[in-house]
Design an enzyme around this catalytic site. Sequence first.
Site, PDB file in Angstrom:
ATOM      1  N   MET A  41       0.848  -1.199   0.000  1.00  0.00           N
ATOM      2  CA  MET A  41       0.000   0.000   0.000  1.00  0.00           C
ATOM      3  C   MET A  41       0.881   1.246   0.000  1.00  0.00           C
ATOM      4  SD  MET A  41      -3.450  -0.937   2.074  1.00  0.00           S
ATOM      5  CE  MET A  41      -2.814  -0.727   3.718  1.00  0.00           C
ATOM      6  N   ALA A  43       4.043   3.971   0.990  1.00  0.00           N
ATOM      7  CA  ALA A  43       4.743   4.475   2.190  1.00  0.00           C
ATOM      8  C   ALA A  43       5.845   3.480   2.545  1.00  0.00           C
ATOM      9  CB  ALA A  43       3.778   4.689   3.348  1.00  0.00           C
ATOM     10  N   LEU A  44       6.668   3.208   1.581  1.00  0.00           N
ATOM     11  CA  LEU A  44       7.573   2.061   1.675  1.00  0.00           C
ATOM     12  C   LEU A  44       8.714   2.294   2.658  1.00  0.00           C
ATOM     13  CD1 LEU A  44       7.785   1.141  -2.130  1.00  0.00           C
ATOM     14  CD2 LEU A  44       6.175   0.315  -0.390  1.00  0.00           C
ATOM     15  N   ASP A  46      12.115  -0.162   4.742  1.00  0.00           N
ATOM     16  CA  ASP A  46      13.058  -1.240   4.434  1.00  0.00           C
ATOM     17  C   ASP A  46      12.415  -2.625   4.422  1.00  0.00           C
ATOM     18  OD1 ASP A  46      15.220   0.200   3.838  1.00  0.00           O
ATOM     19  OD2 ASP A  46      16.332  -0.199   5.703  1.00  0.00           O
ATOM     20  N   GLY A  47      11.343  -2.785   5.195  1.00  0.00           N
ATOM     21  CA  GLY A  47      10.644  -4.075   5.177  1.00  0.00           C
ATOM     22  C   GLY A  47      10.114  -4.379   3.780  1.00  0.00           C
ATOM     23  N   HIS A  48       9.485  -3.379   3.163  1.00  0.00           N
ATOM     24  CA  HIS A  48       8.979  -3.569   1.793  1.00  0.00           C
ATOM     25  C   HIS A  48      10.132  -3.840   0.825  1.00  0.00           C
ATOM     26  CE1 HIS A  48       5.659  -0.854   3.383  1.00  0.00           C
ATOM     27  NE2 HIS A  48       4.977  -1.884   2.938  1.00  0.00           N
ATOM     28  N   GLN A  72     -10.457  -2.663   2.377  1.00  0.00           N
ATOM     29  CA  GLN A  72      -9.979  -3.313   3.603  1.00  0.00           C
ATOM     30  C   GLN A  72      -9.980  -2.372   4.806  1.00  0.00           C
ATOM     31  OE1 GLN A  72      -6.067  -4.158   1.612  1.00  0.00           O
ATOM     32  NE2 GLN A  72      -5.201  -3.845   3.645  1.00  0.00           N
TER      33      GLN A  72
HETATM   34  O1  PAF Z   1      -0.130  -5.629   3.580  1.00  0.00           O
HETATM   35  C1  PAF Z   1      -0.540  -4.734   2.790  1.00  0.00           C
HETATM   36  O2  PAF Z   1       0.160  -3.760   2.492  1.00  0.00           O
HETATM   37  C2  PAF Z   1      -1.934  -4.867   2.188  1.00  0.00           C
HETATM   38  O3  PAF Z   1      -2.824  -5.429   3.087  1.00  0.00           O
HETATM   39  C3  PAF Z   1      -1.938  -5.613   0.844  1.00  0.00           C
HETATM   40  C4  PAF Z   1      -1.497  -7.056   0.988  1.00  0.00           C
HETATM   41  C5  PAF Z   1      -1.044  -4.905  -0.153  1.00  0.00           C
HETATM   42  C6  PAF Z   1      -3.366  -5.631   0.283  1.00  0.00           C
HETATM   43  O4  PAF Z   1      -3.872  -4.345   0.134  1.00  0.00           O
END
Ligand code: PAF
Length: 293
Positions: A41, A43-44, A46-48, A72
């Site tokens: 989603m 706002a990245l 280091d985990g991403h 969600q």
């Molecule tokens: O973990 C997240 O960032 C979100 O829940 C995902 C898996 C990208 C789904 O919107």
Amino acid sequence: MTPTAAQPSSPLPIMKTVGDLRAQVAAWRRDGLTVALVPTMGALHDGHLGLVRRARDLADRVVATIFVNPTQFAPHEDFDRYPRDEAGDATKLAGAGCHALYAPDVRAMYPQGFATAISVGGPAEGLCGTFRPQMFGGVALVVTKLFLQALPDVAVFGEKDYQQLMVIRRFTRDLDIPVRVEGLPTVREADGLAMSSRNAYLSADERSRAPELYRALTAAAEALARGGEADGALTAIRSRIAEAGFGSIDYVELRDAETLEPVTAALRPARLLAAAWMGKARLIDNVGVPPSL
Ligand code: PAF
């Protein structure tokens, strides 16, 4: 949109439509290349970027997605204030070796008249499923769409959202979606706090207290692995994090590591999971518990 060079390009090619995404993936397929997807989603942190690096080990080409998924979030949750920085994220992704970014807008993902939902049970029950009842149906919907749009060989998710990972594994299996789901251990700050985009909501004081969640979980996991009793371990976590300044505690639970069914002892691999509020930030974390003797 033809980002087909062997090396990741910078600035990162950004695709906004499913048509562009599919054309890109088809071009890679024609070249015999495998494809990994890293849904986020934005706002990245280091985990991403760790997910992207893992994806690079698993496939020839990596597509990251950024989509703050409205289905969600409940109406009272943080959809509107969720941090967004697509340009900054694209630079970080390029630096981590990502090959392309798919960042559709809400209308492209959920066009006028969209009328489909996915209902999930099993590992979606309890834990965050109780406190955020909207969440896993929305995750299942958007991840299924992303899988069907990109048709990757593999997709990588963080264990920080452990329940989410188990839910995604389950519906992917149940719906015969031909995508391998890989989990990556939680990436942590030096003091143990799990990296999360929502850590941005913490004040400096709250940030200094927040790592106690991980410390409490780790200490309890060690006690359980030594044969300690589950009730005592869960109570110890609750009092330790309350003392550290966590306000409301949504849950602290011991679950089977795979099915996420409640367990009262770590006789098989288990997972300790917790969610609690520090100021305006709802923090979640979890640790593995090896079977006790
Ligand atoms: O973990 C997240 O960032 C979100 O829940 C995902 C898996 C990208 C789904 O919107």
